[in-house]
Every structure is written in structure tokens, then in C-alpha cells.
Write an enzyme that holds these catalytic residues in place. Structure first.
Site, PDB file in Angstrom:
ATOM      1  N   CYS A  18      40.789  68.981  17.533  1.00 39.71           N
ATOM      2  CA  CYS A  18      41.576  68.973  16.273  1.00 39.71           C
ATOM      3  C   CYS A  18      41.487  67.637  15.550  1.00 39.71           C
ATOM      4  CB  CYS A  18      43.053  69.272  16.598  1.00 39.71           C
ATOM      5  SG  CYS A  18      43.894  67.878  17.391  1.00 39.71           S
ATOM      6  N   VAL A  77      46.463  54.154  39.093  1.00 43.95           N
ATOM      7  CA  VAL A  77      45.895  55.130  38.147  1.00 43.95           C
ATOM      8  C   VAL A  77      44.362  55.097  38.223  1.00 43.95           C
ATOM      9  CG1 VAL A  77      47.882  54.961  36.601  1.00 43.95           C
ATOM     10  CG2 VAL A  77      45.964  53.390  36.261  1.00 43.95           C
ATOM     11  N   CYS A 118      40.192  63.629  19.055  1.00 41.68           N
ATOM     12  CA  CYS A 118      40.113  64.901  19.766  1.00 41.68           C
ATOM     13  C   CYS A 118      38.956  65.755  19.230  1.00 41.68           C
ATOM     14  CB  CYS A 118      41.450  65.630  19.569  1.00 41.68           C
ATOM     15  SG  CYS A 118      41.447  67.296  20.181  1.00 41.68           S
ATOM     16  N   CYS A 126      44.942  64.751  24.088  1.00 38.94           N
ATOM     17  CA  CYS A 126      45.205  64.650  22.637  1.00 38.94           C
ATOM     18  C   CYS A 126      46.711  64.741  22.396  1.00 38.94           C
ATOM     19  CB  CYS A 126      44.493  65.804  21.913  1.00 38.94           C
ATOM     20  SG  CYS A 126      44.997  65.969  20.190  1.00 38.94           S
ATOM     21  N   HIS A 138      52.023  57.626  38.400  1.00 35.09           N
ATOM     22  CA  HIS A 138      51.837  57.011  37.070  1.00 35.09           C
ATOM     23  C   HIS A 138      50.616  57.555  36.348  1.00 35.09           C
ATOM     24  CE1 HIS A 138      54.254  53.360  38.768  1.00 35.09           C
ATOM     25  NE2 HIS A 138      55.013  54.399  38.485  1.00 35.09           N
ATOM     26  N   ARG A 175      39.649  48.545  31.151  1.00 35.43           N
ATOM     27  CA  ARG A 175      40.017  48.893  32.522  1.00 35.43           C
ATOM     28  C   ARG A 175      39.202  50.081  33.017  1.00 35.43           C
ATOM     29  NH1 ARG A 175      46.207  49.578  32.579  1.00 35.43           N
ATOM     30  NH2 ARG A 175      45.914  50.067  34.778  1.00 35.43           N
ATOM     31  N   CYS A 205      47.195  68.256  20.118  1.00 31.62           N
ATOM     32  CA  CYS A 205      47.022  69.635  20.618  1.00 31.62           C
ATOM     33  C   CYS A 205      46.958  69.708  22.137  1.00 31.62           C
ATOM     34  CB  CYS A 205      45.745  70.237  20.021  1.00 31.62           C
ATOM     35  SG  CYS A 205      44.244  69.546  20.734  1.00 31.62           S
ATOM     36  N   GLY A 258      50.764  47.476  49.576  1.00 35.37           N
ATOM     37  CA  GLY A 258      50.152  46.833  48.406  1.00 35.37           C
ATOM     38  C   GLY A 258      50.919  47.012  47.127  1.00 35.37           C
ATOM     39  N   THR A 259      52.278  46.971  47.230  1.00 33.70           N
ATOM     40  CA  THR A 259      53.067  47.052  46.006  1.00 33.70           C
ATOM     41  C   THR A 259      54.138  45.972  46.008  1.00 33.70           C
ATOM     42  OG1 THR A 259      54.562  48.403  44.641  1.00 33.70           O
ATOM     43  CG2 THR A 259      54.509  48.898  47.012  1.00 33.70           C
TER      44      THR A 259
HETATM   45  C1  BV8 Z   1      61.009  55.329  33.771  1.00 35.19           C
HETATM   46  C2  BV8 Z   1      50.586  53.052  34.433  1.00 35.19           C
HETATM   47  C3  BV8 Z   1      62.862  56.314  32.646  1.00 35.19           C
HETATM   48  C4  BV8 Z   1      50.136  52.362  33.182  1.00 35.19           C
HETATM   49  C5  BV8 Z   1      52.522  51.819  35.246  1.00 35.19           C
HETATM   50  C6  BV8 Z   1      65.452  50.601  36.814  1.00 35.19           C
HETATM   51  C7  BV8 Z   1      65.639  49.244  36.945  1.00 35.19           C
HETATM   52  C8  BV8 Z   1      64.878  48.339  36.222  1.00 35.19           C
HETATM   53  C9  BV8 Z   1      63.903  48.800  35.325  1.00 35.19           C
HETATM   54  C10 BV8 Z   1      63.727  50.138  35.216  1.00 35.19           C
HETATM   55  C11 BV8 Z   1      64.486  51.045  35.946  1.00 35.19           C
HETATM   56  N1  BV8 Z   1      64.076  52.308  35.633  1.00 35.19           N
HETATM   57  C12 BV8 Z   1      63.083  52.214  34.701  1.00 35.19           C
HETATM   58  C13 BV8 Z   1      62.860  50.908  34.429  1.00 35.19           C
HETATM   59  C14 BV8 Z   1      61.899  50.375  33.481  1.00 35.19           C
HETATM   60  C15 BV8 Z   1      60.502  50.306  34.103  1.00 35.19           C
HETATM   61  C16 BV8 Z   1      60.433  49.299  35.206  1.00 35.19           C
HETATM   62  O1  BV8 Z   1      60.510  49.653  36.375  1.00 35.19           O
HETATM   63  N2  BV8 Z   1      60.232  48.059  34.852  1.00 35.19           N
HETATM   64  C17 BV8 Z   1      60.072  47.051  35.885  1.00 35.19           C
HETATM   65  C18 BV8 Z   1      58.879  46.162  35.534  1.00 35.19           C
HETATM   66  C19 BV8 Z   1      61.360  46.298  36.055  1.00 35.19           C
HETATM   67  N3  BV8 Z   1      60.097  51.606  34.574  1.00 35.19           N
HETATM   68  C20 BV8 Z   1      59.614  52.507  33.709  1.00 35.19           C
HETATM   69  O2  BV8 Z   1      59.525  52.315  32.515  1.00 35.19           O
HETATM   70  C21 BV8 Z   1      59.161  53.827  34.300  1.00 35.19           C
HETATM   71  N4  BV8 Z   1      59.765  54.888  33.515  1.00 35.19           N
HETATM   72  O3  BV8 Z   1      61.631  55.011  34.726  1.00 35.19           O
HETATM   73  O4  BV8 Z   1      61.486  56.164  32.750  1.00 35.19           O
HETATM   74  C22 BV8 Z   1      63.478  55.008  32.172  1.00 35.19           C
HETATM   75  C23 BV8 Z   1      62.825  54.236  31.216  1.00 35.19           C
HETATM   76  C24 BV8 Z   1      63.427  53.029  30.782  1.00 35.19           C
HETATM   77  C25 BV8 Z   1      64.637  52.600  31.338  1.00 35.19           C
HETATM   78  C26 BV8 Z   1      65.252  53.372  32.332  1.00 35.19           C
HETATM   79  C27 BV8 Z   1      64.672  54.573  32.735  1.00 35.19           C
HETATM   80  C28 BV8 Z   1      57.651  53.968  34.178  1.00 35.19           C
HETATM   81  C29 BV8 Z   1      56.976  53.033  35.131  1.00 35.19           C
HETATM   82  C30 BV8 Z   1      55.467  53.307  35.127  1.00 35.19           C
HETATM   83  C31 BV8 Z   1      54.757  52.258  34.329  1.00 35.19           C
HETATM   84  N5  BV8 Z   1      53.290  52.462  34.430  1.00 35.19           N
HETATM   85  N6  BV8 Z   1      51.207  52.063  35.310  1.00 35.19           N
HETATM   86  C32 BV8 Z   1      48.960  51.477  33.471  1.00 35.19           C
HETATM   87  O5  BV8 Z   1      48.629  51.225  34.637  1.00 35.19           O
HETATM   88  O6  BV8 Z   1      48.351  51.043  32.484  1.00 35.19           O
HETATM   89  S1  BV8 Z   1      53.203  50.724  36.307  1.00 35.19           S
HETATM   90  C33 BV8 Z   1      52.046  49.650  36.922  1.00 35.19           C
HETATM   91  O7  BV8 Z   1      52.777  48.802  37.824  1.00 35.19           O
HETATM   92  C34 BV8 Z   1      50.966  50.262  37.813  1.00 35.19           C
HETATM   93  O8  BV8 Z   1      51.068  51.645  38.005  1.00 35.19           O
HETATM   94  C35 BV8 Z   1      51.189  49.527  39.149  1.00 35.19           C
HETATM   95  O9  BV8 Z   1      50.766  50.244  40.221  1.00 35.19           O
HETATM   96  C36 BV8 Z   1      52.650  49.434  39.077  1.00 35.19           C
HETATM   97  C37 BV8 Z   1      53.423  48.698  40.079  1.00 35.19           C
HETATM   98  O10 BV8 Z   1      52.823  47.501  40.333  1.00 35.19           O
HETATM   99  P1  BV8 Z   1      52.205  47.328  41.794  1.00 35.19           P
HETATM  100  O11 BV8 Z   1      51.365  48.525  42.094  1.00 35.19           O
HETATM  101  O12 BV8 Z   1      53.283  46.995  42.740  1.00 35.19           O
HETATM  102  O13 BV8 Z   1      51.203  46.152  41.551  1.00 35.19           O
HETATM  103  P2  BV8 Z   1      51.556  44.587  41.557  1.00 35.19           P
HETATM  104  O14 BV8 Z   1      50.375  43.858  41.001  1.00 35.19           O
HETATM  105  O15 BV8 Z   1      52.908  44.380  40.967  1.00 35.19           O
HETATM  106  O16 BV8 Z   1      51.675  44.217  43.118  1.00 35.19           O
HETATM  107  C38 BV8 Z   1      50.523  44.245  43.935  1.00 35.19           C
HETATM  108  C39 BV8 Z   1      51.004  43.894  45.327  1.00 35.19           C
HETATM  109  O17 BV8 Z   1      49.904  44.001  46.228  1.00 35.19           O
HETATM  110  C40 BV8 Z   1      51.543  42.483  45.442  1.00 35.19           C
HETATM  111  O18 BV8 Z   1      52.765  42.530  46.148  1.00 35.19           O
HETATM  112  C41 BV8 Z   1      50.456  41.750  46.254  1.00 35.19           C
HETATM  113  O19 BV8 Z   1      51.043  40.800  47.106  1.00 35.19           O
HETATM  114  C42 BV8 Z   1      49.879  42.860  47.072  1.00 35.19           C
HETATM  115  N7  BV8 Z   1      48.483  42.711  47.487  1.00 35.19           N
HETATM  116  C43 BV8 Z   1      47.469  42.103  46.790  1.00 35.19           C
HETATM  117  N8  BV8 Z   1      46.316  42.238  47.498  1.00 35.19           N
HETATM  118  C44 BV8 Z   1      46.619  42.955  48.623  1.00 35.19           C
HETATM  119  C45 BV8 Z   1      47.994  43.249  48.618  1.00 35.19           C
HETATM  120  N9  BV8 Z   1      48.593  43.941  49.615  1.00 35.19           N
HETATM  121  C46 BV8 Z   1      47.816  44.350  50.644  1.00 35.19           C
HETATM  122  N10 BV8 Z   1      46.482  44.111  50.719  1.00 35.19           N
HETATM  123  C47 BV8 Z   1      45.867  43.418  49.728  1.00 35.19           C
HETATM  124  N11 BV8 Z   1      44.532  43.163  49.837  1.00 35.19           N
HETATM  125 ZN    ZN Z   2      43.682  67.758  19.625  1.00 34.16          ZN
END
Ligand code: BV8
Ligand code: ZN
Length: 246
Positions: free
Chosen positions: A150, A101, A147, A125, A117, A68, A128, A187-188
Site C-alpha cells: 500500500c 531482537v 510497503c 507496515c 521485545h 543494526r 496495512c 547477560g542482562t
Molecule cells: C512497557 C527493543 C508499558 C528495541 C527494547 C517500570 C519501572 C521503570 C520503568 C518502566 C517500568 N515499566 C515500563 C517502564 C519503561 C521502560 C523501562 O523499563 N525503562 C527502563 C530503561 C527503566 N519499559 C518499557 O517502555 C517497556 N514497555 O513496559 O510498556 C509501560 C510503558 C511506559 C511506562 C510504564 C509502562 C518496553 C521495553 C522494551 C524496550 N525495547 N529493545 C531495540 O532493541 O531497538 S529494550 C532493550 O534493552 C533490548 O531489548 C535489551 O535486550 C534490553 C535490556 O537490556 P539488556 O538486554 O539487559 O542489555 P544491557 O546492555 O543493558 O545489559 C547487558 C548485560 O550483559 C550487562 O549486565 C553486562 O554486564 C552483561 N554482559 C556483557 N557481556 C556478557 C555479559 N554477561 C554474560 N556474558 C557476557 N559475555
Molecule cells: Zn501497507
């Protein structure tokens, strides 16, 4: 395409918040997470973007993130990113919150960006906490960056599923969402929490809620205005209209 109400609000509002997701970078060539050719389609989220994957399968984890990161090397911001820079310059109180990101908002020139995110171009690291924006590491052992300070294991500075967001970032995003007059969700898929709750916080506090997406999402029924289309087309048009009113 835009209601009179939205244009008036934007011309007379002092505070605007924008939340972006992977869709705003789609026209730059960055694969989205859940779209038809989405990133996750070929991968299982739980196998890759989780702390377990980092701890149990570091080589595959880093192969995914290096793929990526390399993808981003020749990727440029698109007209949607640049239109948000214009909006930021045009409006007195503008906050950009991104789930992305990919660093593209900063590359386009956005200044006040809350990266909920993290940022895939940053690495740290786990032993450290040494941090770097370098994307090449000489000292890689089986493809896993070590790292330079370290020799500990390095990881991308992103929030993995199951990890909590940086409390300061999240509070700033929630406060801006609770006090703004216009909130754009762009776009989400509005699925990932806690980012997906921000538009509801804004709406609950009386903000005018606008969604820009190429398809309906769970948020569409709640939005005051759901604009169906590409953000790279809609946002420059919006800025042009506002510009005319300047
Ligand atoms: C947390 C970094 C405490 C890594 C990412 C409550 C309810 C249910 C579940 C949970 C909840 N609270 C927490 C959770 C668990 C989880 C979660 O939400 N799961 C989901 C899947 C149900 N959340 C977490 O774990 C978060 N932590 O809350 O900690 C906790 C933990 C566990 C349980 C409870 C509490 C951490 C979330 C962060 C994860 N990291 N990214 C990496 O990228 O490698 S998330 C990842 O998804 C990206 O950041 C991305 O941005 C994000 C969201 O996706 P979207 O951006 O919406 O992208 P997607 O492809 O889905 O959609 C694109 C959209 O664009 C589409 O609608 C499409 O139609 C549209 N589109 C396409 N082209 C266009 C367009 N629109 C306009 N113009 C265009 N041209
Ligand atoms: Zn280190």
C-alpha cells in the site's frame, strides 16, 4: 563453579526457564546496550528506540535500525547460544525468554523462544500490517522502507520504549517464570521492565535463581547463585557437567 544444589536441581527438575539479554550476544560481536562500548553510549535511547523517534525523525530512526540489521548479517551465534540449545534438548520442560531482537537464538537452533521485545529482522507496515522478513527494500524513499502493498511506512517489528509488550508473549513468560523450578537470568542488566521482574516472579514461587553475568546487577543479591563470567564460557561448562550425569 556450580553448586551441587544447582546440578542436582537441573538433573531432577522438570521445568527450567532462561531469560537472556544483550550480554549473551556480546561474544558474537553484537554491541550491548549499556556496557562500556554499549550501543546507547553513542546514542540517546529517547532519541532512537521510541515511537516518537519513528514518527518525528524517521530517517535517523531507520539509519539506526538499518545499521543494526546490517551488523547482524555476518554475526553468528556463540557457544552460549548453542549451550542453551543443548539444555533445551536435555531438559523435559525448558522455556527460553529473550529480550534480544537479534534472532541469534533461532539461528543457533533454539525452538521454544519467547521474544519479549520482538525481532529486528521482521518488518511491518503501519498502515496495512503487511509483514516481511526481507531486509532489503527496493522501494525506499529517503532511506525509509515503503510497503510494497500500500506504499505505507514500514517499521521494525520490535517493542520500542514506551510501547506495551505483546500480551500473549508476556503472559506466557510470566506463567513459565511462576511455575519453573530453576530460573536463569543471563547477560542482562536487569533494568528494563517488565522483563526485569520475571526473575523475582520465579524466586517468589520457590524457583532456584541463577544469574550469569560479567558484572554484578541489581538482581545479584537476590540470586541463589550469581556466576560471574562470560556466558559463552560458563554455559558450555554447565552442559558438559550435566552431560556427564546423563
Ligand atoms: C512497557 C527493543 C508499558 C528495541 C527494547 C517500570 C519501572 C521503570 C520503568 C518502566 C517500568 N515499566 C515500563 C517502564 C519503561 C521502560 C523501562 O523499563 N525503562 C527502563 C530503561 C527503566 N519499559 C518499557 O517502555 C517497556 N514497555 O513496559 O510498556 C509501560 C510503558 C511506559 C511506562 C510504564 C509502562 C518496553 C521495553 C522494551 C524496550 N525495547 N529493545 C531495540 O532493541 O531497538 S529494550 C532493550 O534493552 C533490548 O531489548 C535489551 O535486550 C534490553 C535490556 O537490556 P539488556 O538486554 O539487559 O542489555 P544491557 O546492555 O543493558 O545489559 C547487558 C548485560 O550483559 C550487562 O549486565 C553486562 O554486564 C552483561 N554482559 C556483557 N557481556 C556478557 C555479559 N554477561 C554474560 N556474558 C557476557 N559475555
Ligand atoms: Zn501497507
Amino acid at each position: 563453579m556450580f553448586s551441587k544444589k544447582l546440578i542436582q536441581r537441573l538433573n531432577h527438575s522438570s521445568s527450567v526457564v532462561v531469560l537472556t539479554g544483550a550480554g549473551i550476544s556480546a561474544e558474537s560481536g553484537v554491541p550491548t546496550f549499556r556496557g562500556k562500548d554499549g550501543l546507547w553510549e553513542n546514542y540517546n535511547v529517547q532519541e532512537l528506540a521510541t515511537p516518537e523517534a519513528f514518527n518525528e525523525n524517521r530517517e535517523t530512526f531507520w539509519k539506526f535500525y538499518n545499521w543494526r540489521r546490517k551488523l547482524l548479517n555476518d554475526i553468528k551465534p556463540n557457544l552460549g547460544h548453542y549451550a542453551l540449545v543443548d539444555l533445551e534438548n536435555f531438559l523435559s520442560d525448558f522455556t527460553l525468554i529473550t529480550q534480544n531482537v537479534d534472532n541469534l537464538h533461532q539461528k543457533a537452533g533454539s525452538k521454544n523462544v519467547i521474544e519479549l521485545h520482538g525481532n529486528i529482522t521482521h518488518t511491518y507496515c503501519i498502515d496495512c500490517n503487511f509483514r516481511t522478513n526481507r531486509d532489503e527494500f527496493e522501494d525506499e524513499v529517503d532511506g525509509i522502507p515503503r510497503c510494497p502493498e500500500c506504499n505505507g511506512y514500514m517499521r521494525p517489528d520490535v517493542v520500542l520504549f514506551g510501547e506495551t509488550l505483546d500480551p500473549e508473549c508476556l503472559t506466557k513468560a510470566q506463567e513459565a517464570s511462576a511455575t519453573c523450578e530453576v530460573f536463569f537470568s543471563i547477560g542482562t542488566s536487569s533494568l528494563v521492565e517488565p522483563a526485569a521482574s520475571l526473575p523475582y516472579v520465579a524466586k517468589g514461587n520457590g524457583a532456584y535463581l541463577v544469574e550469569i553475568n560479567t558484572e554484578q546487577t541489581p538482581l545479584s543479591v537476590t540470586a541463589d547463585e550469581a556466576l560471574l563470567g562470560k556466558s559463552g564460557k560458563i554455559l558450555p561448562l554447565l552442559v558438559m557437567i550435566l552431560d556427564r550425569f546423563r
